[in-house]
Design an enzyme around this catalytic site. Structure first.
Site, short mmCIF file in Angstrom:
data_model
loop_
_atom_site.label_atom_id
_atom_site.label_comp_id
_atom_site.label_asym_id
_atom_site.label_seq_id
_atom_site.Cartn_x
_atom_site.Cartn_y
_atom_site.Cartn_z
N PRO A 47 -16.63 -3.18 1.76
CA PRO A 47 -18.05 -3.43 2.04
C PRO A 47 -18.96 -2.33 1.50
O PRO A 47 -20.15 -2.56 1.30
CB PRO A 47 -18.10 -3.49 3.57
CG PRO A 47 -16.93 -2.68 4.03
CD PRO A 47 -15.86 -2.95 3.00
N LYS A 71 -23.48 8.61 -2.72
CA LYS A 71 -23.02 9.96 -3.07
C LYS A 71 -22.80 10.15 -4.57
O LYS A 71 -22.72 11.28 -5.06
CB LYS A 71 -21.73 10.30 -2.32
CG LYS A 71 -20.52 9.46 -2.69
CD LYS A 71 -19.33 9.84 -1.82
CE LYS A 71 -18.11 8.96 -2.10
NZ LYS A 71 -16.98 9.31 -1.20
N TYR A 105 0.84 -1.20 0.00
CA TYR A 105 0.00 0.00 0.00
C TYR A 105 0.87 1.25 0.00
O TYR A 105 1.71 1.44 0.88
CB TYR A 105 -0.93 0.04 1.21
CG TYR A 105 -1.98 -1.06 1.26
CD1 TYR A 105 -2.28 -1.84 0.15
CD2 TYR A 105 -2.70 -1.29 2.42
CE1 TYR A 105 -3.26 -2.82 0.20
CE2 TYR A 105 -3.68 -2.27 2.49
CZ TYR A 105 -3.96 -3.03 1.37
OH TYR A 105 -4.92 -4.01 1.44
N GLU A 140 -19.08 7.63 11.88
CA GLU A 140 -20.39 7.25 11.36
C GLU A 140 -20.48 5.77 11.02
O GLU A 140 -21.43 5.08 11.38
CB GLU A 140 -20.73 8.09 10.12
CG GLU A 140 -21.21 9.49 10.45
CD GLU A 140 -22.44 9.47 11.35
OE1 GLU A 140 -23.45 8.85 10.98
OE2 GLU A 140 -22.38 10.07 12.44
#
Length: 325
Positions: A206, A215, A54, A293
């Site tokens: 997910p 969005k 990464y 959230e």
């Protein structure tokens, strides 16, 4: 936060894990990355997933700095090996040489003496499986990793690796595949094989690269600052944001989410956690409020009626078989 055993092992992990694929060291500046990890810790996440590849090893280094000072025994730190991390012909794959050198590099960047889970990021068709598993066994025996896992391996490959792991007396306990409402390829064979062998799934994407947040609107300009507008992230999401029919179907998930007092992102994360073979869902974030959230999906139980409504809405947009290469 809720916690689950990883497969049939004794290792307990947070059912929502924090991962830094694409974000740390590339798409997200370090201050924001550190804030996201702090938000994850504050929300009760104890499981953190990364990989040596990464951001060209930078993501591991960011994770190491972000977790520095935390009680190590209270964390589960996962990383992976396979993809190229340098220009040499041995800087890739699952050879003994690369595994032994890669674990040392990962531990240095993560600023830890061991990782809880060391995962084969893909299957290496150029290296005998016996060589790979013996190297992993030696990594475990010298205390540099506690458990072994795989990522995106076929059922037959998982079965062969588990047989060797048992013979070598090391714990192969997990599979890390892509899984979401839209991508259900693992359900046919990977999940049943894993259930039989005692492996748990640590699923990535997910929220389907952000598509399931709702969005991305059909016919609309791409949201500024979204993954679809980032040159490093767009390659992973381009086909999805260009599918108008899919985007229209996703918008129909909004009333379903509202009916159970969840955001669309929370519904997506909660959906994968309904599968009993899923031990954790990995979330990523570019802002700490996204972490705050999304962790609200922990512990949510969705009724059979809600699950059916989701299936009815998404219909033919669900991928159940991997495209042939």
């Amino acid at each position: 936060m809720e916690f689950r055993h990883l497969g049939r092992s004794g290792l307990v992990i947070s059912e929502i894990a924090y991962g830094n694929w694409i974000t740390h060291g590339s798409q997200v500046e370090e201050d924001a990355a550190l804030a996201c990890v702090r938000a994850a810790l504050d929300a009760g996440i104890t499981t953190f997933d990364t990989a040596d590849v990464y951001a060209g090893t930078r993501a591991e280094a960011v994770m190491g700095r972000a977790l520095r000072g935390e009680r190590r025994e209270g964390l589960e730190v996962f990383t992976k090996v396979f993809f190229p991390t340098g220009p040499g012909h041995n800087d890739r794959g699952l050879s003994r040489k690369h595994i032994m050198e890669s674990i040392n590099g990962s531990l240095k960047r993560l600023q830890t003496d061991y990782v809880d889970l060391y995962q084969a990021h893909r299957y290496d068709y150029a290296t005998p499986l016996e060589e790979t598993m013996t190297a992993f066994a030696d990594v475990v025996r010298c205390g540099k990793a506690l458990y072994i896992g795989v990522s995106e391996w076929k059922p037959s490959e998982i079965r062969a690796a588990k047989k060797l792991a048992d013979e070598l007396k090391i714990q192969l306990i997990s599979s890390q595949p892509q899984y979401s409402m839209l991508w259900r390829v693992i359900e046919a064979e990977v999940v049943p094989t894993s259930e039989e062998l005692g492996l748990g799934q640590i699923v990535w994407s997910p929220i389907a690269q952000g598509i399931l947040t709702g969005k991305y609107l059909p016919g609309a300009t791409l949201p500024e600052g979204s993954r679809a507008t980032d040159e490093r992230g767009a390659s992973f999401i381009g086909d999805l944001v260009g599918n108008e029919g899919l985007l229209e179907a996703v918008q129909q998930l909004k009333p379903i989410a509202e009916s159970v007092d969840l955001s669309m992102a929370q519904l997506a994360v909660a959906w994968v956690l309904q599968n009993p073979n899923v031990s954790a869902a990995i979330i990523g974030a570019s802002r700490p409020e996204q972490v705050t959230e999304n962790v609200k999906a922990a512990g949510v139980k969705l009724s059979a009626d809600v699950l059916k409504k989701i299936d009815d809405v998404l219909g033919t947009h669900v991928v159940r078989e991997a495209p042939t290469e």
